[in-house]
Design a protein around this motif. Structure first.
Motif, short mmCIF file in Angstrom:
data_model
loop_
_atom_site.label_atom_id
_atom_site.label_comp_id
_atom_site.label_asym_id
_atom_site.label_seq_id
_atom_site.Cartn_x
_atom_site.Cartn_y
_atom_site.Cartn_z
N THR A 187 -5.24 4.58 -3.75
CA THR A 187 -4.56 2.91 -3.97
C THR A 187 -4.76 2.19 -4.67
OG1 THR A 187 -4.84 3.63 -1.45
CG2 THR A 187 -4.27 1.41 -1.77
N ILE B 232 -4.23 -2.15 -5.88
CA ILE B 232 -2.99 -3.47 -5.69
C ILE B 232 -2.66 -4.21 -6.68
CG2 ILE B 232 -3.73 -5.83 -4.99
CD1 ILE B 232 -4.48 -4.37 -3.30
N ASN C 12 0.46 -6.56 -8.53
CA ASN C 12 0.98 -7.78 -8.02
C ASN C 12 1.01 -7.93 -7.02
OD1 ASN C 12 2.61 -7.63 -11.31
ND2 ASN C 12 3.96 -6.70 -10.58
N ARG D 232 0.38 -6.28 -3.99
CA ARG D 232 0.77 -5.59 -2.76
C ARG D 232 -0.36 -4.66 -2.84
NH1 ARG D 232 7.08 -5.20 -4.20
NH2 ARG D 232 7.19 -6.75 -5.97
N LYS D 233 -0.58 -3.97 -2.19
CA LYS D 233 -1.80 -2.95 -1.85
C LYS D 233 -0.41 -1.70 -1.55
CE LYS D 233 -4.42 -0.57 0.81
NZ LYS D 233 -4.99 -0.62 2.88
N VAL D 234 -0.47 -0.77 -2.64
CA VAL D 234 0.40 0.24 -2.40
C VAL D 234 -0.72 1.69 -2.44
CG1 VAL D 234 1.58 1.11 -4.53
CG2 VAL D 234 1.89 -0.86 -3.74
N GLU E 228 6.93 -2.70 -11.54
CA GLU E 228 7.72 -3.95 -10.86
C GLU E 228 9.19 -3.64 -9.97
OE1 GLU E 228 7.81 -6.86 -7.98
OE2 GLU E 228 6.18 -5.49 -9.57
N LEU F 135 9.76 -1.12 -7.46
CA LEU F 135 8.62 -1.59 -5.97
C LEU F 135 9.64 -2.96 -5.00
CD1 LEU F 135 5.40 -2.24 -7.00
CD2 LEU F 135 5.79 -0.33 -5.97
N GLN F 136 10.04 -3.79 -6.02
CA GLN F 136 11.89 -4.58 -5.23
C GLN F 136 12.45 -3.15 -4.97
OE1 GLN F 136 12.55 -6.99 -8.59
NE2 GLN F 136 11.07 -8.12 -8.58
N ALA G 131 10.85 -2.49 -1.48
CA ALA G 131 10.86 -3.72 -1.24
C ALA G 131 11.92 -3.69 -0.37
CB ALA G 131 10.37 -4.69 -1.23
N HIS H 292 13.09 -1.63 2.18
CA HIS H 292 12.23 -1.22 4.08
C HIS H 292 12.72 -2.46 4.48
CE1 HIS H 292 7.93 0.05 2.56
NE2 HIS H 292 8.99 1.05 2.30
#
Length: 174
Positions: free
Chosen positions: A34, A36, A38, A40-42, A160, A163-164, A167, A170
């Motif tokens: 894990t 962080i 930007n 966000r915990k990833v 990024e 991850l977008q 999101a 989700h």
């Protein structure tokens, strides 16, 4: 050999997972790390490959099922496929993932194509158009794809963007 471990390292911006060129499978056990990113915990879970040369399919399934039971919160699967020749057998094996991940796993999946540099200037769309089975898989996955160049891990925009996309998925799955 698709680049799962290397992609995990690129996403987390740290070398957590062993990633090396090898004639046999390198990742034999699930590992999660894990960071962080930007704000966000990833958490990235690196798994043995579905066609692992050192483990049986049942052993791979057990590894993945065990680690899935330890995770909490929103999740996403990254189905990692190397840009290049994608065999029908490889695509057909993907449907077997529902045995481990559940029948609705594609609703939570982004297909991550690695080795973007192998396109050599060719567009990703033209790469996909050359393989009807791959087009069908991408279509079944509602065109949720991302292309990653792990050789340019310093390009954080590509992470990024991934991850977008996750999101957005989700939000769609709420």
């Amino acid at each position: 050999g698709s680049g799962k471990s290397c992609s995990g390292n690129t996403i987390l911006n740290k070398k957590h997972f062993l990633s090396e060129a090898s004639a046999k499978s390198v990742t034999l056990r699930c590992q999660h790390e894990t960071e962080i990113i930007n704000g966000r915990k990833v958490t990235v879970v690196d798994t043995p490959g579905w066609d692992c040369t050192e483990l049986s399919l049942q052993e791979v399934e057990r590894e993945i099922q065990q680690v899935l039971q330890t995770l909490n919160g929103p999740y996403s699967f990254l189905l990692v496929i190397r840009v290049g020749l994608v065999e029908v057998e490889e695509i057909n094996k993907i449907s077997e993932l529902r045995n481990v991940l559940g029948s609705s796993y594609l609703e939570h999946t982004t297909i991550l194509f690695t080795q973007k540099d192998n396109l050599e200037g060719k567009s990703f769309d033209s790469f996909i158009q050359g393989n009807a089975d791959l087009r069908e898989l991408v279509s079944r996955n509602r065109n949720r794809v991302h292309v990653l160049n792990n050789r340019d891990a310093r390009d954080r925009r590509q992470v990024e963007e991934l991850l977008q996309k996750i999101a957005i998925m989700h939000e769609e799955n709420r």
